[in-house]
Design an enzyme around this catalytic site. Structure first.
Site, PDB file in Angstrom:
ATOM      1  N   SER A  27       0.809  -1.223   0.000  1.00 56.95           N
ATOM      2  CA  SER A  27       0.000   0.000   0.000  1.00 56.95           C
ATOM      3  C   SER A  27       0.846   1.279   0.000  1.00 56.95           C
ATOM      4  O   SER A  27       1.861   1.377   0.682  1.00 56.95           O
ATOM      5  CB  SER A  27      -0.903   0.011   1.229  1.00 56.95           C
ATOM      6  OG  SER A  27      -1.560   1.254   1.309  1.00 56.95           O
ATOM      7  N   THR A  74      -9.612  -1.897   3.409  1.00 59.08           N
ATOM      8  CA  THR A  74      -9.540  -2.334   2.012  1.00 59.08           C
ATOM      9  C   THR A  74      -9.841  -3.817   1.906  1.00 59.08           C
ATOM     10  O   THR A  74     -10.260  -4.447   2.897  1.00 59.08           O
ATOM     11  CB  THR A  74      -8.176  -1.930   1.400  1.00 59.08           C
ATOM     12  OG1 THR A  74      -8.212  -2.177  -0.010  1.00 59.08           O
ATOM     13  CG2 THR A  74      -7.014  -2.701   2.006  1.00 59.08           C
ATOM     14  N   LYS A  78     -14.298  -4.622   3.405  1.00 60.50           N
ATOM     15  CA  LYS A  78     -15.179  -3.446   3.348  1.00 60.50           C
ATOM     16  C   LYS A  78     -16.612  -3.749   3.793  1.00 60.50           C
ATOM     17  O   LYS A  78     -17.256  -2.920   4.435  1.00 60.50           O
ATOM     18  CB  LYS A  78     -15.172  -2.846   1.940  1.00 60.50           C
ATOM     19  CG  LYS A  78     -13.854  -2.148   1.620  1.00 60.50           C
ATOM     20  CD  LYS A  78     -13.853  -1.534   0.233  1.00 60.50           C
ATOM     21  CE  LYS A  78     -12.447  -1.019  -0.080  1.00 60.50           C
ATOM     22  NZ  LYS A  78     -12.356  -0.391  -1.396  1.00 60.50           N
ATOM     23  N   ASP A 115     -14.716   5.908  -1.588  1.00 61.27           N
ATOM     24  CA  ASP A 115     -14.230   5.392  -2.874  1.00 61.27           C
ATOM     25  C   ASP A 115     -14.890   6.087  -4.069  1.00 61.27           C
ATOM     26  O   ASP A 115     -14.229   6.418  -5.049  1.00 61.27           O
ATOM     27  CB  ASP A 115     -14.502   3.885  -2.989  1.00 61.27           C
ATOM     28  CG  ASP A 115     -13.541   3.054  -2.152  1.00 61.27           C
ATOM     29  OD1 ASP A 115     -12.425   3.531  -1.879  1.00 61.27           O
ATOM     30  OD2 ASP A 115     -13.912   1.920  -1.796  1.00 61.27           O
ATOM     31  N   GLY A 143     -17.141  -5.336  -3.514  1.00 59.72           N
ATOM     32  CA  GLY A 143     -17.078  -4.141  -2.666  1.00 59.72           C
ATOM     33  C   GLY A 143     -16.611  -2.913  -3.414  1.00 59.72           C
ATOM     34  O   GLY A 143     -17.092  -1.799  -3.162  1.00 59.72           O
ATOM     35  N   ASN A 164     -20.554  -8.850 -14.738  1.00 56.17           N
ATOM     36  CA  ASN A 164     -19.789  -9.613 -13.745  1.00 56.17           C
ATOM     37  C   ASN A 164     -19.707 -11.084 -14.144  1.00 56.17           C
ATOM     38  O   ASN A 164     -20.581 -11.600 -14.836  1.00 56.17           O
ATOM     39  CB  ASN A 164     -20.474  -9.489 -12.369  1.00 56.17           C
ATOM     40  CG  ASN A 164     -19.579  -9.966 -11.249  1.00 56.17           C
ATOM     41  OD1 ASN A 164     -18.390  -9.625 -11.218  1.00 56.17           O
ATOM     42  ND2 ASN A 164     -20.119 -10.747 -10.325  1.00 56.17           N
ATOM     43  N   ARG A 165     -18.625 -11.726 -13.691  1.00 57.70           N
ATOM     44  CA  ARG A 165     -18.437 -13.157 -13.950  1.00 57.70           C
ATOM     45  C   ARG A 165     -19.646 -13.952 -13.470  1.00 57.70           C
ATOM     46  O   ARG A 165     -20.120 -14.872 -14.121  1.00 57.70           O
ATOM     47  CB  ARG A 165     -17.167 -13.626 -13.236  1.00 57.70           C
ATOM     48  CG  ARG A 165     -16.871 -15.086 -13.379  1.00 57.70           C
ATOM     49  CD  ARG A 165     -15.549 -15.426 -12.742  1.00 57.70           C
ATOM     50  NE  ARG A 165     -15.549 -15.178 -11.291  1.00 57.70           N
ATOM     51  CZ  ARG A 165     -14.498 -15.369 -10.511  1.00 57.70           C
ATOM     52  NH1 ARG A 165     -13.356 -15.778 -11.023  1.00 57.70           N
ATOM     53  NH2 ARG A 165     -14.567 -15.142  -9.205  1.00 57.70           N
ATOM     54  N   TYR A 230      -4.111  -0.071  -8.959  1.00 55.63           N
ATOM     55  CA  TYR A 230      -2.971   0.777  -9.296  1.00 55.63           C
ATOM     56  C   TYR A 230      -1.698  -0.026  -9.081  1.00 55.63           C
ATOM     57  O   TYR A 230      -1.671  -1.004  -8.348  1.00 55.63           O
ATOM     58  CB  TYR A 230      -2.962   2.052  -8.453  1.00 55.63           C
ATOM     59  CG  TYR A 230      -2.769   1.815  -6.972  1.00 55.63           C
ATOM     60  CD1 TYR A 230      -1.497   1.822  -6.406  1.00 55.63           C
ATOM     61  CD2 TYR A 230      -3.843   1.566  -6.140  1.00 55.63           C
ATOM     62  CE1 TYR A 230      -1.311   1.592  -5.052  1.00 55.63           C
ATOM     63  CE2 TYR A 230      -3.675   1.334  -4.784  1.00 55.63           C
ATOM     64  CZ  TYR A 230      -2.406   1.345  -4.252  1.00 55.63           C
ATOM     65  OH  TYR A 230      -2.217   1.110  -2.927  1.00 55.63           O
ATOM     66  N   GLY A 252      -5.799   3.520 -11.237  1.00 56.61           N
ATOM     67  CA  GLY A 252      -6.488   4.162 -10.127  1.00 56.61           C
ATOM     68  C   GLY A 252      -5.628   4.943  -9.140  1.00 56.61           C
ATOM     69  O   GLY A 252      -6.056   5.137  -7.988  1.00 56.61           O
TER      70      GLY A 252
HETATM   71  P1  ATR Z   1     -13.785  -6.393  -3.966  1.00 54.41           P
HETATM   72  O1  ATR Z   1     -14.168  -5.948  -2.608  1.00 54.41           O
HETATM   73  O2  ATR Z   1     -12.373  -6.105  -4.350  1.00 54.41           O
HETATM   74  O3  ATR Z   1     -14.729  -5.971  -5.036  1.00 54.41           O
HETATM   75  P2  ATR Z   1     -14.908  -9.046  -4.082  1.00 54.41           P
HETATM   76  O4  ATR Z   1     -16.146  -8.685  -3.386  1.00 54.41           O
HETATM   77  O5  ATR Z   1     -14.256 -10.366  -3.787  1.00 54.41           O
HETATM   78  O6  ATR Z   1     -13.768  -7.998  -3.852  1.00 54.41           O
HETATM   79  O7  ATR Z   1     -15.184  -8.925  -5.664  1.00 54.41           O
HETATM   80  C1  ATR Z   1     -14.230  -9.256  -6.609  1.00 54.41           C
HETATM   81  C2  ATR Z   1     -14.831  -9.048  -7.999  1.00 54.41           C
HETATM   82  O8  ATR Z   1     -13.894  -9.498  -8.991  1.00 54.41           O
HETATM   83  C3  ATR Z   1     -16.098  -9.847  -8.237  1.00 54.41           C
HETATM   84  O9  ATR Z   1     -16.925  -9.120  -9.116  1.00 54.41           O
HETATM   85  C4  ATR Z   1     -15.564 -11.119  -8.896  1.00 54.41           C
HETATM   86  O10 ATR Z   1     -16.500 -11.795  -9.677  1.00 54.41           O
HETATM   87  P3  ATR Z   1     -17.550 -12.849  -8.999  1.00 54.41           P
HETATM   88  O11 ATR Z   1     -18.638 -12.020  -8.372  1.00 54.41           O
HETATM   89  O12 ATR Z   1     -18.009 -13.690 -10.118  1.00 54.41           O
HETATM   90  O13 ATR Z   1     -16.736 -13.615  -7.955  1.00 54.41           O
HETATM   91  C5  ATR Z   1     -14.501 -10.519  -9.779  1.00 54.41           C
HETATM   92  N1  ATR Z   1     -13.467 -11.476 -10.180  1.00 54.41           N
HETATM   93  C6  ATR Z   1     -12.526 -12.058  -9.387  1.00 54.41           C
HETATM   94  N2  ATR Z   1     -11.728 -12.853 -10.120  1.00 54.41           N
HETATM   95  C7  ATR Z   1     -12.170 -12.792 -11.407  1.00 54.41           C
HETATM   96  C8  ATR Z   1     -11.763 -13.392 -12.649  1.00 54.41           C
HETATM   97  N3  ATR Z   1     -10.715 -14.222 -12.691  1.00 54.41           N
HETATM   98  N4  ATR Z   1     -12.450 -13.073 -13.766  1.00 54.41           N
HETATM   99  C9  ATR Z   1     -13.491 -12.229 -13.719  1.00 54.41           C
HETATM  100  N5  ATR Z   1     -13.939 -11.629 -12.574  1.00 54.41           N
HETATM  101  C10 ATR Z   1     -13.281 -11.907 -11.451  1.00 54.41           C
END
Ligand code: ATR
Length: 285
Positions: A27, A74, A78, A115, A143, A164-165, A230, A252
């Site tokens: 960080s 972070t 969160k 944020d 988050g 989203n995935r 970032y 970022g």
């Molecule tokens: P954060 O607080 O950083 O947002 P999070 O709640 O774990 O952390 O969310 C991570 C995000 O990255 C989610 O949208 C996740 O997709 P899923 O909701 O399907 O889990 C996405 N993500 C993580 N790894 C990924 C990958 N390899 N390809 C595409 N999306 C990914």
């Protein structure tokens, strides 16, 4: 607490602040808050607290009841931070995610989310991108995206598409925010329509060196591709954006500095000038 790294200051009389996350060693927040403290004449010390997910609640409470007056929060804490605090600001309540905790009157924990303010300020003021009437694609539904949806919608954007995935997670998030403006959601392959004005990556896919599989038509020469992450050099997302000939590609760093300035203002009642900090970070971008 797995690790503590001394950041700004170090004086025993200084007020204590810090960042709670996992991991946190990379960080730049101690550097940023150190510069803010020096410029505003505030006597603070800012440390890094690497807290494992199962320890966050206990360790954060321990810190905040033993001298620490505020925490930035972070990944991945969160949403847990939103559950920990006694009061939420309106924007943190909207997001159900907290990136800044302030101890008030020695007794109340206030949770805020800076944020979205950080992203909007970086886009509009630092990068000169007006948001009104823009079509925006947000990648991710965690988050990071929760925190920025409300502030982006308040800028009178034309439309936000969340991709989203896990499409169901994106749809649930869109439903939470649809009263604020035009928000739709789906999977990456569902993205269609003309190229977007702005694509913001809020996924952690880059950490695994992966890039969401977006249709090529999402980007053209006028699209700004912005990675909330970032670091030095290209991320997987910014590299992808360059190969797609995006008009502009940004990371970022500015969001990081602007969200930190908003947190510092909440804690100390003084708004630091972010320009000298952005200039100091420029060689590392
Ligand atoms: P954060 O607080 O950083 O947002 P999070 O709640 O774990 O952390 O969310 C991570 C995000 O990255 C989610 O949208 C996740 O997709 P899923 O909701 O399907 O889990 C996405 N993500 C993580 N790894 C990924 C990958 N390899 N390809 C595409 N999306 C990914």
């Amino acid at each position: 607490m797995a690790a503590t790294v001394t950041g700004a200051g170090g004086d025993g009389a200084a007020d204590q602040y810090g960042l709670a996350g996992h991991p946190v060693a990379h960080s730049w927040s101690p550097f940023i808050h150190g510069m803010f403290a020096k410029a505003t004449g505030e006597n603070i010390v800012y440390r890094l607290y690497d807290l494992l997910p199962g320890q966050f609640r206990r360790e954060a409470l321990h810190l905040l009841t033993s001298g620490v007056r505020g925490l930035n929060v972070t990944v991945p804490h969160k949403q847990a931070a939103a559950e920990l605090v006694n009061e939420l600001t309106a924007r943190a309540a909207r997001a159900q995610a907290v990136n800044t905790i302030a101890l008030r009157d020695g007794a109340t924990l206030l949770g805020d989310n800076t944020d979205g303010e950080g992203l909007v300020t970086d886009l509009e003021r630092n990068l000169g991108i007006p948001l009104a009437d823009r079509r925006i694609l947000l990648l991710g539904a965690g988050g990071a995206v929760r925190g920025v949806l409300g502030p982006l919608l308040e800028r009178s954007v034309r439309e936000i598409v969340i991709a989203n995935r896990t499409p169901a997670r994106a749809r649930a998030l869109a439903a939470e925010f649809h009263d604020l403006g035009a928000v739709t959601a789906g999977g990456f392959a569902d993205v269609d329509g003309p190229p977007f004005d702005l694509i913001v990556n809020g996924t952690s896919a880059s950490l695994a060196g992966e890039m969401p599989d977006l249709p090529p038509g999402a980007v053209d020469g006028h699209t700004l591709c912005y990675d909330m992450a970032y670091g030095r050099g290209d991320t997987t997302f910014t590299r992808w954006a360059r190969t797609r000939r995006a008009g502009r590609v940004e990371k970022g760093w500015g969001m990081l500095v602007e969200q930190a300035a908003a947190a510092f203002t909440l804690w100390r009642g003084k708004r630091p000038d972010t320009r000298p900090v952005l200039a100091a970070l420029a060689p590392f971008r």
